[in-house]
Motif scaffolding. Structure first.
Motif, PDB file in Angstrom:
ATOM      1  N   ILE A  75      10.885  35.924  83.671  1.00 31.66           N
ATOM      2  CA  ILE A  75      11.733  35.406  82.598  1.00 31.66           C
ATOM      3  C   ILE A  75      11.265  35.950  81.253  1.00 31.66           C
ATOM      4  N   PHE A  76      12.243  36.275  80.441  1.00 27.47           N
ATOM      5  CA  PHE A  76      12.004  36.861  79.131  1.00 27.47           C
ATOM      6  C   PHE A  76      12.223  35.788  78.068  1.00 27.47           C
ATOM      7  N   VAL A  77      11.236  35.599  77.213  1.00 27.42           N
ATOM      8  CA  VAL A  77      11.405  34.677  76.078  1.00 27.42           C
ATOM      9  C   VAL A  77      11.637  35.541  74.846  1.00 27.42           C
ATOM     10  N   PHE A  78      12.811  35.405  74.250  1.00 29.94           N
ATOM     11  CA  PHE A  78      13.201  36.317  73.189  1.00 29.94           C
ATOM     12  C   PHE A  78      12.627  35.917  71.835  1.00 29.94           C
ATOM     13  N   GLN A  79      12.674  36.898  70.936  1.00 25.97           N
ATOM     14  CA  GLN A  79      12.092  36.729  69.614  1.00 25.97           C
ATOM     15  C   GLN A  79      12.769  35.597  68.839  1.00 25.97           C
ATOM     16  N   HIS A  80      14.098  35.596  68.883  1.00 31.54           N
ATOM     17  CA  HIS A  80      14.816  34.516  68.223  1.00 31.54           C
ATOM     18  C   HIS A  80      15.352  33.605  69.305  1.00 31.54           C
ATOM     19  N   SER A  81      15.591  32.385  68.948  1.00 37.62           N
ATOM     20  CA  SER A  81      15.998  31.417  69.951  1.00 37.62           C
ATOM     21  C   SER A  81      17.180  31.939  70.760  1.00 37.62           C
ATOM     22  N   SER A  82      17.032  31.904  72.057  1.00 40.16           N
ATOM     23  CA  SER A  82      18.134  32.325  72.906  1.00 40.16           C
ATOM     24  C   SER A  82      18.641  31.153  73.734  1.00 40.16           C
TER      25      SER A  82
ATOM     26  N   ASP B 243       8.392  38.102  73.673  1.00 41.00           N
ATOM     27  CA  ASP B 243       8.529  39.081  72.605  1.00 41.00           C
ATOM     28  C   ASP B 243       8.425  38.370  71.265  1.00 41.00           C
ATOM     29  N   GLU B 244       7.249  38.404  70.679  1.00 46.59           N
ATOM     30  CA  GLU B 244       6.985  37.739  69.401  1.00 46.59           C
ATOM     31  C   GLU B 244       7.651  36.374  69.326  1.00 46.59           C
ATOM     32  N   PRO B 245       7.291  35.476  70.227  1.00 43.25           N
ATOM     33  CA  PRO B 245       8.030  34.213  70.297  1.00 43.25           C
ATOM     34  C   PRO B 245       7.713  33.238  69.160  1.00 43.25           C
ATOM     35  N   PHE B 246       6.718  33.565  68.343  1.00 48.81           N
ATOM     36  CA  PHE B 246       6.382  32.633  67.255  1.00 48.81           C
ATOM     37  C   PHE B 246       7.025  33.040  65.935  1.00 48.81           C
ATOM     38  N   THR B 247       7.852  34.073  65.973  1.00 46.79           N
ATOM     39  CA  THR B 247       8.506  34.536  64.746  1.00 46.79           C
ATOM     40  C   THR B 247       9.335  33.412  64.130  1.00 46.79           C
ATOM     41  N   GLY B 248       9.195  33.258  62.836  1.00 46.13           N
ATOM     42  CA  GLY B 248      10.043  32.311  62.128  1.00 46.13           C
ATOM     43  C   GLY B 248       9.564  30.869  62.172  1.00 46.13           C
ATOM     44  N   LEU B 249       8.429  30.633  62.777  1.00 44.14           N
ATOM     45  CA  LEU B 249       7.904  29.256  62.782  1.00 44.14           C
ATOM     46  C   LEU B 249       6.973  29.079  61.587  1.00 44.14           C
ATOM     47  N   ASP B 250       6.885  27.861  61.082  1.00 43.73           N
ATOM     48  CA  ASP B 250       5.936  27.644  59.993  1.00 43.73           C
ATOM     49  C   ASP B 250       4.519  27.669  60.567  1.00 43.73           C
ATOM     50  N   TYR B 251       3.534  27.797  59.677  1.00 43.29           N
ATOM     51  CA  TYR B 251       2.165  28.068  60.097  1.00 43.29           C
ATOM     52  C   TYR B 251       1.633  27.043  61.105  1.00 43.29           C
ATOM     53  N   LEU B 252       1.802  25.771  60.785  1.00 43.85           N
ATOM     54  CA  LEU B 252       1.271  24.722  61.672  1.00 43.85           C
ATOM     55  C   LEU B 252       1.955  24.737  63.039  1.00 43.85           C
ATOM     56  N   THR B 253       3.283  24.834  63.002  1.00 46.23           N
ATOM     57  CA  THR B 253       4.024  24.855  64.268  1.00 46.23           C
ATOM     58  C   THR B 253       3.605  26.053  65.099  1.00 46.23           C
ATOM     59  N   HIS B 254       3.431  27.170  64.430  1.00 43.79           N
ATOM     60  CA  HIS B 254       2.959  28.379  65.076  1.00 43.79           C
ATOM     61  C   HIS B 254       1.654  28.103  65.843  1.00 43.79           C
ATOM     62  N   LEU B 255       0.679  27.516  65.146  1.00 49.50           N
ATOM     63  CA  LEU B 255      -0.618  27.235  65.788  1.00 49.50           C
ATOM     64  C   LEU B 255      -0.459  26.267  66.953  1.00 49.50           C
ATOM     65  N   LYS B 256       0.394  25.262  66.744  1.00 51.22           N
ATOM     66  CA  LYS B 256       0.574  24.241  67.780  1.00 51.22           C
ATOM     67  C   LYS B 256       1.190  24.838  69.035  1.00 51.22           C
TER      68      LYS B 256
END
Lengths: 265, 239
Positions: free
Chosen positions: A93-100, A172-185
């Motif tokens: 399964i592919f998890v895309f960069q932007h929400s799919s 594929d860069e699945p954390f793009t566009g998340l704020d810093y904290l959410t990214h870490l979480k």
């Protein structure tokens, strides 16, 4: 199940853009071949998480799309569990960069996408619940994607990917566009999930810290045409701390340097 | 307010009552038409034609739009024809419609079909072509077959735009039916207007105009309702 072997992989695009009149750029004539990937050799063991780093536009995503079967290589082969990749499949399964997530379906329907062929609807419902619980989205089952925050969308997407129990996850860069904290979480959750489920994961990112914190191995690609510049196993126990692991922070500096940044803090 | 101005205007315009009737007279005549059943008969006839023509346009136009949006060969063959026919007013087809379909409901239905068919095809084609390719990747990743792709990706993805197109085209259909009924038929609101004009009953003409306006408004509200259904409404906020 989940072994990937990439041999002498290459990808060449033909630039079909029409040449502009008076253009001084002689290299951009119509039909110019642009080599994106060259001689990529890579092997992923079953259950390994490999993070791929590289300068932007170097072809990381192209590589991932080829391995996942969304694109075809120009040269070389990709074997998954010994069989050549013929196209996308629900085993990887592919998890895309932007929400799919499909915006017209609720979280429950989205997570259930891969389970729709189950005959026992009760068991199916239970399994969906299970994965929704796993990503802590209880209570949001009947929400539509536009009603969710960025982090929740990513979690729902992870649940959808994991629900089919795939052999391989492509991210594929699945954390793009998340704020810093959410990214870490979310990063933490992906690491936990990996420790817990042990799925072969190929993770493309431009964030060096992500790669070093998450990967069992990091692979650094060079600029166009992309070649493997560095492939290093990381045996540090998770959760990893740059302060405590001297080797890790040294590697971090090395990778930064390799990607052209000389004074990374 | 409008009624008041209408009253003033009709009283002091200098035209006689039979040329520019006031609101009281119009409503009185309209009430008379409603009571003796004439109005109901004409409204039903008009709505019947619009419904049939509109359904035919939906039945043919939306699948055609999906094909045009998905299959490039079909697009390169049919698009030039469509774009050539589209700017021709449905009313220009009146002579042909009468020749082909004779007298009665059929030519009127044909004209309504034409008026809604082209906008529907064009908006559906555009909507399909604009679907984010990532959704097709998801479909491929989860092994969707063609039918599932149509049912779970294409149709829900284009629904918001198609509903908007339906709203616009039923408006056009309602405009066209009145014109279409001035030829070839002996019923409908268009016929009522024409017939009343011939009888010099401007109060009936105005009464019919009021009814046309009210029904048009009602059709629009009906279509607006459709866009509020939740699986349709996802698009209005953005994904």
């Amino acid at each position: 199940m989940g072994h990937i072997l990439i041999e002498n992989l290459g990808k060449t695009y033909i630039d079909r853009r029409r040449k502009q009149r008076n253009s001084k750029d002689k290299n951009r004539s119509p039909g110019t071949q642009v080599q994106v990937l060259k001689d990529i050799n890579l092997e992923l063991e079953d259950g390994e998480m490999v993070c791929i780093l590289g300068p932007s536009g170097c072809g990381k995503s192209t590589l991932l799309r080829i391995i996942a079967g969304f694109d075809r290589p120009s040269e070389g082969t990709v074997l998954i569990d010994g069989k050549p990749v013929k196209g996308p499949s629900s085993d990887h399964i592919f998890v895309f960069q932007h929400s799919s997530l499909l915006p017209w379906m609720t979280v429950r329907q989205n997570v259930g996408l891969g389970l729709r062929h189950m005959n026992d609807k009760k068991a199916m419902g239970k399994q969906i619940e299970e994965y929704i619980e796993m990503v802590e989205l209880e209570g949001f089952e009947d929400h539509y994607p536009y009603q969710l925050s960025g982090g929740m969308k990513r979690r729902a997407e992870l649940a959808r990917a994991l629900a089919v129990d795939p052999d391989i996850l492509f991210m594929d860069e699945p954390f793009t566009g998340l704020d810093y904290l959410t990214h870490l979480k979310i990063r933490e959750e992906v690491v936990n999930m990996h420790e817990f489920l042990g799925k072969t994961t190929l993770f493309v990112t431009h964030d060096i810290d992500d790669a070093l914190v998450m990967g069992d191995r990091i692979v650094v690609l060079s600029g166009r045409p992309a070649k493997v510049k560095l492939s290093r196993k990381l045996t540090y126990v998770r959760p990893r701390d740059f302060m405590k692991e001297k080797g890790l922070s040294e590697l971090r500096e090395e990778v930064f340097f390799m990607l052209g940044v000389h004074y990374a803090v | 307010m409008i009624l008041f101005f209408w009253l003033l205007l009709s009283r002091f315009s200098g035209w006689s009552k039979s040329v520019f009737p006031g609101p009281l007279q119009v409503f009185e005549s309209l009430w008379g038409l409603i009571l003796n059943g004439v109005m109901v008969k004409h409204v039903v006839a008009s709505l019947y034609r619009v419904t049939i023509g509109f359904y035919l346009a939906i039945l043919l136009g939306i699948p055609m739009g999906i094909i045009l949006g998905r299959i490039n060969i079909a697009k390169s063959f049919l698009n030039p024809v469509l774009h050539f026919l589209r700017p021709i007013s449905p009313l220009a087809w009146i002579p042909l419609a009468m020749l082909w379909f004779g007298i009665g409901d059929k030519p009127a239905i044909f004209l309504i079909f034409l008026s809604s068919f082209f906008p529907l095809v064009v908006s559906t084609t555009v909507a399909v072509a604009n679907i984010d390719p990532v959704f097709f990747h998801v479909a491929a990743n989860f092994n969707f077959n063609r039918y599932e792709q149509l049912k779970k990706i294409i149709i829900p993805a284009i629904l918001p735009e198609v509903v908007t197109a339906l709203r616009i085209s039923i408006g056009i259909a309602w405009l066209v039916v009145v014109a279409a009924e001035m030829i070839a038929v002996k019923s409908g609101l268009g016929y009522l207007i024409l017939d009343s004009r011939n009888a010099l009953r401007m109060d009936y003409v105005m009464g019919a105009m009021i009814v046309i306006g009210i029904i048009g408004l009602f059709l629009d509200v009906l279509m607006k309702r459709l866009s509020k259904i939740e699986p349709v409404f996802w698009g209005s906020i953005g994904s």
